[in-house]
Design an enzyme around this catalytic site. Structure first.
Site, PDB file in Angstrom:
ATOM      1  N   ASP A 194      -4.461   3.884  -1.867  1.00  0.00           N
ATOM      2  CA  ASP A 194      -5.493   4.309  -0.924  1.00  0.00           C
ATOM      3  C   ASP A 194      -5.937   5.743  -1.188  1.00  0.00           C
ATOM      4  O   ASP A 194      -5.203   6.690  -0.929  1.00  0.00           O
ATOM      5  CB  ASP A 194      -4.957   4.202   0.511  1.00  0.00           C
ATOM      6  CG  ASP A 194      -4.855   2.755   0.974  1.00  0.00           C
ATOM      7  OD1 ASP A 194      -5.845   2.022   0.823  1.00  0.00           O
ATOM      8  OD2 ASP A 194      -3.786   2.368   1.473  1.00  0.00           O
ATOM      9  N   SER A 232       0.847  -1.194   0.000  1.00  0.00           N
ATOM     10  CA  SER A 232       0.000   0.000   0.000  1.00  0.00           C
ATOM     11  C   SER A 232       0.882   1.243   0.000  1.00  0.00           C
ATOM     12  O   SER A 232       1.651   1.474   0.943  1.00  0.00           O
ATOM     13  CB  SER A 232      -0.893   0.001   1.236  1.00  0.00           C
ATOM     14  OG  SER A 232      -1.325   1.327   1.492  1.00  0.00           O
ATOM     15  N   ASP A 255      -6.708  -5.988   4.667  1.00  0.00           N
ATOM     16  CA  ASP A 255      -6.041  -4.685   4.593  1.00  0.00           C
ATOM     17  C   ASP A 255      -6.021  -3.996   5.956  1.00  0.00           C
ATOM     18  O   ASP A 255      -7.065  -3.659   6.498  1.00  0.00           O
ATOM     19  CB  ASP A 255      -6.810  -3.818   3.571  1.00  0.00           C
ATOM     20  CG  ASP A 255      -6.134  -2.481   3.298  1.00  0.00           C
ATOM     21  OD1 ASP A 255      -4.996  -2.280   3.747  1.00  0.00           O
ATOM     22  OD2 ASP A 255      -6.762  -1.638   2.615  1.00  0.00           O
ATOM     23  N   MET A 267     -11.392  -5.053   5.702  1.00  0.00           N
ATOM     24  CA  MET A 267     -10.532  -4.126   6.447  1.00  0.00           C
ATOM     25  C   MET A 267     -10.282  -4.694   7.838  1.00  0.00           C
ATOM     26  O   MET A 267     -11.215  -5.098   8.528  1.00  0.00           O
ATOM     27  CB  MET A 267     -11.217  -2.759   6.598  1.00  0.00           C
ATOM     28  CG  MET A 267     -11.348  -1.948   5.332  1.00  0.00           C
ATOM     29  SD  MET A 267      -9.783  -1.494   4.567  1.00  0.00           S
ATOM     30  CE  MET A 267      -8.905  -0.687   5.901  1.00  0.00           C
ATOM     31  N   HIS A 276      -1.316  -1.271  -4.300  1.00  0.00           N
ATOM     32  CA  HIS A 276      -2.554  -0.877  -3.610  1.00  0.00           C
ATOM     33  C   HIS A 276      -2.527   0.630  -3.360  1.00  0.00           C
ATOM     34  O   HIS A 276      -1.603   1.160  -2.760  1.00  0.00           O
ATOM     35  CB  HIS A 276      -2.647  -1.649  -2.291  1.00  0.00           C
ATOM     36  CG  HIS A 276      -3.915  -1.429  -1.532  1.00  0.00           C
ATOM     37  ND1 HIS A 276      -5.054  -2.170  -1.746  1.00  0.00           N
ATOM     38  CD2 HIS A 276      -4.230  -0.543  -0.561  1.00  0.00           C
ATOM     39  CE1 HIS A 276      -6.011  -1.763  -0.928  1.00  0.00           C
ATOM     40  NE2 HIS A 276      -5.543  -0.767  -0.192  1.00  0.00           N
ATOM     41  N   HIS A 317      -8.250   1.635  -3.892  1.00  0.00           N
ATOM     42  CA  HIS A 317      -9.141   1.444  -2.747  1.00  0.00           C
ATOM     43  C   HIS A 317      -9.782   2.796  -2.433  1.00  0.00           C
ATOM     44  O   HIS A 317      -9.132   3.680  -1.888  1.00  0.00           O
ATOM     45  CB  HIS A 317      -8.298   0.918  -1.567  1.00  0.00           C
ATOM     46  CG  HIS A 317      -9.065   0.695  -0.301  1.00  0.00           C
ATOM     47  ND1 HIS A 317      -8.443   0.430   0.899  1.00  0.00           N
ATOM     48  CD2 HIS A 317     -10.395   0.702  -0.031  1.00  0.00           C
ATOM     49  CE1 HIS A 317      -9.351   0.275   1.848  1.00  0.00           C
ATOM     50  NE2 HIS A 317     -10.544   0.456   1.311  1.00  0.00           N
ATOM     51  N   MET A 320     -11.684   5.090  -0.481  1.00  0.00           N
ATOM     52  CA  MET A 320     -12.276   5.398   0.829  1.00  0.00           C
ATOM     53  C   MET A 320     -12.875   6.792   0.728  1.00  0.00           C
ATOM     54  O   MET A 320     -12.415   7.753   1.346  1.00  0.00           O
ATOM     55  CB  MET A 320     -11.196   5.305   1.911  1.00  0.00           C
ATOM     56  CG  MET A 320     -10.875   3.858   2.278  1.00  0.00           C
ATOM     57  SD  MET A 320      -9.321   3.694   3.148  1.00  0.00           S
ATOM     58  CE  MET A 320      -8.199   3.726   1.753  1.00  0.00           C
ATOM     59  N   MET A 325      -8.391   8.717  -0.185  1.00  0.00           N
ATOM     60  CA  MET A 325      -9.197   9.151   0.966  1.00  0.00           C
ATOM     61  C   MET A 325      -9.667  10.586   0.771  1.00  0.00           C
ATOM     62  O   MET A 325      -8.911  11.423   0.262  1.00  0.00           O
ATOM     63  CB  MET A 325      -8.360   9.078   2.242  1.00  0.00           C
ATOM     64  CG  MET A 325      -7.750   7.720   2.488  1.00  0.00           C
ATOM     65  SD  MET A 325      -6.931   7.663   4.080  1.00  0.00           S
ATOM     66  CE  MET A 325      -6.173   6.039   4.004  1.00  0.00           C
TER      67      MET A 325
HETATM   68  C1  DX5 Z   1      -5.940   2.005   5.699  1.00  0.00           C
HETATM   69  C2  DX5 Z   1      -5.557   1.589   4.295  1.00  0.00           C
HETATM   70  C3  DX5 Z   1      -4.518   0.523   4.253  1.00  0.00           C
HETATM   71  C4  DX5 Z   1      -3.240   0.932   4.939  1.00  0.00           C
HETATM   72  C5  DX5 Z   1      -2.528  -0.268   5.447  1.00  0.00           C
HETATM   73  O1  DX5 Z   1      -7.027   2.875   5.640  1.00  0.00           O
HETATM   74  O2  DX5 Z   1      -6.665   1.127   3.576  1.00  0.00           O
HETATM   75  O3  DX5 Z   1      -4.271   0.130   2.916  1.00  0.00           O
HETATM   76  O4  DX5 Z   1      -2.388   1.622   4.119  1.00  0.00           O
HETATM   77  O5  DX5 Z   1      -1.384   0.168   6.093  1.00  0.00           O
HETATM   78  P1  DX5 Z   1      -0.682  -0.702   7.193  1.00  0.00           P
HETATM   79  O6  DX5 Z   1      -0.177  -1.905   6.519  1.00  0.00           O
HETATM   80  O7  DX5 Z   1       0.374   0.192   7.713  1.00  0.00           O
HETATM   81  O8  DX5 Z   1      -1.737  -1.023   8.241  1.00  0.00           O
HETATM   82 ZN    ZN Z   2      -6.298   0.151   1.561  1.00  0.00          ZN
END
Ligand code: DX5
Ligand code: ZN
Length: 225
Positions: free
Chosen positions: A36, A9, A176, A138, A34, A67, A69, A38
């Protein structure tokens, strides 16, 4: 033996060196990247949008899984698809009609994923699994990297795997949040076949070895199928 996919990620990467970071983990044996996204609304943190994805797309040929969010992701599916995502993952909690958005993603020739927060009972998404290529469980509250793995995610993974098997459906189950060699092994035992890891990979002094170790966890899963 089914292969375990490893998806670093980039939330934990150096944001000033994103292209380099993507190329680096690709060279270390990652299977997917991956990403993320947000929005400061569905989750309290803000990261980046389609422009960033476009700018790192050329760094590797590995599939990009985005992903989302973000609230009401249906508004942005096409933009994230055009930016170079291969998989688009939407949160069950953020969409009005999961079936519609999953269909839209597939109609764009992209893989469709549905994600659930740790507090969402996995049974709520069972009816959408036939429309999805991937379920993302998650194992932390979404928003930030570096959190501790929430063990109840294991139960969600095994229930989803059980359901997929009972209905004869091939679906990828990703986990994740807070994934380490220990929690990753448990997730695989529960039925996950994709590990998403930010801190464990980008924070490693030897990312290639970490990825290799993650892949080595693949063995227990064969007993599960
Ligand atoms: C959290 C993300 C994850 C995150 C995981 O909201 O969706 O993808 O980056 O990071 P680690 O591996 O540090 O928990
Ligand atoms: Zn993620």
């Amino acid at each position: 033996m089914p292969r375990i996919l490893i998806a670093p990620s980039i939330l934990s990467a150096d944001f000033g060196e994103m292209r380099k970071e993507v190329r680096r983990v690709a060279g270390c044996g990652a299977d997917r990247i991956h990403i993320d996204v947000m929005d400061g609304h569905f989750v309290p943190n803000i990261t980046f949008g389609p422009a960033l994805i476009e700018s790192i797309r050329g760094a590797t040929k590995l599939p990009f899984e985005t992903h989302l969010m973000i609230d009401r992701p249906e508004r942005y599916i096409e933009r994230f698809a055009d930016a170079g995502s291969d998989t688009l993952i939407v949160h069950y909690e953020a969409v009005r009609s999961p079936d519609k958005v999953l269909k839209e993603i597939r109609s764009l020739d992209k893989e469709a994923g549905i994600a659930i927060n740790p507090s969402t009972p996995v049974g709520r998404v069972f009816r959408y699994l036939p429309m999805a290529d991937m379920l993302l469980v998650m194992s932390v509250k979404p928003g930030f990297g570096g959190q501790r793995f929430i063990p109840s995610a294991l139960e969600s993974i095994s229930r989803a795997r059980e359901r997929a098997r009972a209905t004869g459906r091939r679906i990828r189950i990703g986990v994740d949040g807070g994934v380490t060699l220990e929690t990753g092994a448990e997730a695989i035992r529960a039925g996950a076949d994709e590990l998403i890891a930010g801190t464990a990979i980008f924070g490693s002094s030897n990312a290639a070895r970490t990825i290799r170790d993650f892949k080595g966890l693949g063995r227990p899963y064969k007993y599960f199928r």
